[in-house]
Design a protein around this motif. Structure first.
Motif, short mmCIF file in Angstrom:
data_model
loop_
_atom_site.label_atom_id
_atom_site.label_comp_id
_atom_site.label_asym_id
_atom_site.label_seq_id
_atom_site.Cartn_x
_atom_site.Cartn_y
_atom_site.Cartn_z
N GLY A 169 -11.10 -18.70 2.20
CA GLY A 169 -10.81 -17.68 3.20
C GLY A 169 -11.92 -16.70 3.44
O GLY A 169 -11.87 -15.90 4.39
N GLU A 170 -12.97 -16.70 2.63
CA GLU A 170 -14.07 -15.77 2.82
C GLU A 170 -14.92 -16.20 4.01
O GLU A 170 -15.16 -17.39 4.22
CB GLU A 170 -14.93 -15.72 1.56
N GLU A 171 -15.38 -15.22 4.79
CA GLU A 171 -16.14 -15.51 6.00
C GLU A 171 -17.53 -14.92 5.88
O GLU A 171 -17.75 -13.89 5.22
CB GLU A 171 -15.44 -14.92 7.24
N PHE A 172 -18.51 -15.58 6.60
CA PHE A 172 -19.90 -15.13 6.58
C PHE A 172 -20.48 -15.22 7.98
O PHE A 172 -20.09 -16.09 8.77
CB PHE A 172 -20.75 -16.00 5.64
N PHE A 173 -21.41 -14.29 8.26
CA PHE A 173 -22.27 -14.43 9.43
C PHE A 173 -23.51 -15.23 8.98
O PHE A 173 -24.09 -14.94 7.92
CB PHE A 173 -22.71 -13.07 9.98
N VAL A 174 -23.90 -16.21 9.80
CA VAL A 174 -25.02 -17.09 9.44
C VAL A 174 -26.07 -17.04 10.55
O VAL A 174 -25.74 -17.16 11.74
CB VAL A 174 -24.53 -18.53 9.25
N ALA A 188 -23.98 -17.69 13.92
CA ALA A 188 -22.61 -18.19 13.92
C ALA A 188 -21.80 -17.47 12.84
O ALA A 188 -22.34 -16.69 12.03
CB ALA A 188 -22.59 -19.69 13.68
N ARG A 189 -20.53 -17.77 12.85
CA ARG A 189 -19.59 -17.20 11.87
C ARG A 189 -18.85 -18.36 11.22
O ARG A 189 -18.23 -19.17 11.93
CB ARG A 189 -18.62 -16.25 12.57
N ILE A 190 -18.92 -18.47 9.89
CA ILE A 190 -18.31 -19.59 9.19
C ILE A 190 -17.22 -19.07 8.26
O ILE A 190 -17.24 -17.90 7.84
CB ILE A 190 -19.36 -20.40 8.40
N ARG A 191 -16.30 -19.96 7.92
CA ARG A 191 -15.18 -19.61 7.05
C ARG A 191 -15.12 -20.63 5.91
O ARG A 191 -15.13 -21.84 6.14
CB ARG A 191 -13.87 -19.59 7.84
N GLN A 192 -15.01 -20.13 4.70
CA GLN A 192 -14.93 -20.97 3.51
C GLN A 192 -13.49 -21.37 3.23
O GLN A 192 -12.53 -20.82 3.81
CB GLN A 192 -15.53 -20.25 2.30
N ASP A 193 -13.37 -22.33 2.33
CA ASP A 193 -12.02 -22.81 1.99
C ASP A 193 -11.18 -21.72 1.34
O ASP A 193 -9.95 -21.72 1.47
CB ASP A 193 -12.13 -24.01 1.04
#
Length: 448
Positions: free
Chosen positions: A124-129, A117-122
């Motif tokens: 604005g930084e995004e990560f592939f998980v 999945a792809r998540i987004r932090q508060d």
């Protein structure tokens, strides 16, 4: 309006190639993006597998070695992010690269086994998980969630680099394609250029027709043009034969009438009637010559004749020297031996004959004929040292029936015939003052 066929085809091909590339570019970008994400998923799955292989359960608790098999997990600045959560979602282990990161992630126990999945932090930084559910030792209470993460920023940088290279590659491919298209069109249109050269040769009289050494697509065209050329030559020959027959049929009765008029003139009482008859016969003869000449004139078509100028001038001047032998006219010819003018021989004889006869008749003793050439035209000039023509009368004498010289017989149609001939060959006639003192008739022929 673009008149070049090669430029038109080039622009059309370039436009189609550009539209094709613009349509293909998003599809390629999408394919690169999917391939890159699949590669990231496989790498994260490999990272998670490394963590799973290193995990141990001792006395119901997860134990991780101080040094993992993958050295990147042992260094704080490698960017290799890994977490392990227990069944209750409590964080039980984290890699050294997460020491200065506070990533908000909660595992999901939904029975899928693994999830990408792809998540987004508060912030604005995004990560592939990549999240893997495992049950160590088969115990229900020993269920853990192994999580490997990678910042999306790295993926975006890689994708942008690929896109930049893709743009450069497409630009270079388009440029190479245009060069190849130009070369291909140049080679493909050589047959049309060769056809154009052959038409120029036909027009100049260097060849009688078009050859059959052309592509199949042009053979029908060349065949039609050859038939047209043959038909035109036959039609011209029929015109000449008909005009010759007509001239012969009319000249003979006129000669008889003229002889009768001369016989009538010997009687004193019939002298006036004979003079009128002779005048009318001469006028009829000149009108017949004029109308026959006009009927034989035509606009230049596919075939353009050329005739050597010097032999025509020699023949005409020898004849006129005999007619005006008491005048002792000095003729000067400034004409190159191989010079040609773009006219039929009959039309050239009629044109030069009228102008030279006019010059011999009106000169005091000198006549000069010259021909000069430029890259675009030929200038033929016939001059004399006679009285010349007043400026306000120059347009009028070119009209049929108009004459300034009333001392010699004639009906004033010679210059009108000259003008008709010149107009039929798209040439230009002007009347100026000559350095000899008389008139200068200048004729400009355009080069074909």
């Amino acid at each position: 309006m673009i008149r070049s066929l090669r430029v038109r085809l080039m622009l059309a091909a370039a436009l189609l190639a550009l539209l094709f590339m613009l349509a293909l570019l998003p599809a390629l970008q999408k394919a690169f993006s999917l391939a890159l994400q699949e590669s990231i998923e496989q790498r994260l799955a490999s990272d998670a597998t490394t963590l799973i292989s290193a995990a141990r359960i001792e006395q119901g608790r997860l134990q991780m070695p101080d040094q993992l098999p993958d050295e990147r997990y042992n260094l704080p600045y490698t960017g290799l992010i890994g977490y392990i959560f227990d069944r209750d979602g409590k964080l039980v282990w984290r890699s050294r690269a997460t020491a200065d990161r506070d990533i908000n992630y909660q595992p999901r126990y939904d029975g899928r086994g693994n999830e990408f999945a792809r998540i987004r932090q508060d912030n604005g930084e995004e990560f592939f998980v990549y999240d893997v559910e495992v049950k160590l030792l088969g115990g229900k209470s020993a269920a853990y969630s192994i999580v490997a993460l990678q910042p999306v920023r790295e993926y975006q940088d890689t994708l942008e680099g690929l896109q930049e290279k893709l743009y450069l590659g497409f630009g270079a491919a388009l440029l190479a394609l245009l060069v190849l298209l130009w070369a291909g069109l140049t080679w493909g249109l050589r047959s049309l250029r060769r056809l154009s050269v052959e038409l120029d040769q036909v027009e100049s009289g260097a060849r009688q027709g078009l050859s059959g050494e052309h592509p199949r697509e042009l053979l029908r065209l060349t065949g039609s043009l050859n038939r047209l050329l043959h038909s035109e030559r036959e039609q011209r020959q029929r015109y000449r034969d008909s005009l010759d027959d007509l001239a012969h049929s009319l000249k003979t009765p006129l000669a008889v009438l003229q002889g009768v008029g001369e016989s009538m003139g010997h009687g004193s009482g019939e002298r006036e009637q004979a003079r009128v008859l002779q005048s009318q016969i001469e006028r009829m003869s000149q009108q017949i010559d004029y109308q026959l000449q006009r009927a034989s004139l035509r606009k230049s078509g596919l075939v353009r004749d050329r005739v050597l100028l010097a032999p025509l001038l020699d023949s005409l001047c020898n004849t006129l020297a005999k007619v005006y032998r008491d005048k002792h006219v000095a003729i000067t010819l400034v004409v190159p031996a191989q010079a040609e003018i773009p006219m039929e021989q009959g039309a050239a004889l009629e044109l030069l004959g009228n102008l030279l006869e006019n010059a011999y008749r009106l000169c005091l003793g000198q006549v000069r004929v010259s021909l000069s050439e430029t890259p675009d035209s030929l200038l033929l000039c016939i001059e004399d040292d006679g009285p010349g023509v007043p400026t306000d009368q120059r347009e009028r004498i070119l009209q049929r029936g108009e004459r300034l010289d009333r001392q010699h017989p004639g009906q004033g149609i010679g210059l009108a015939v000259v003008k008709d001939i010149i107009d039929s060959y798209d040439a230009q006639l002007s009347l100026d003052d000559s350095p000899l003192g008389g008139a200068a008739f200048r004729i400009v022929f355009k080069r074909g």
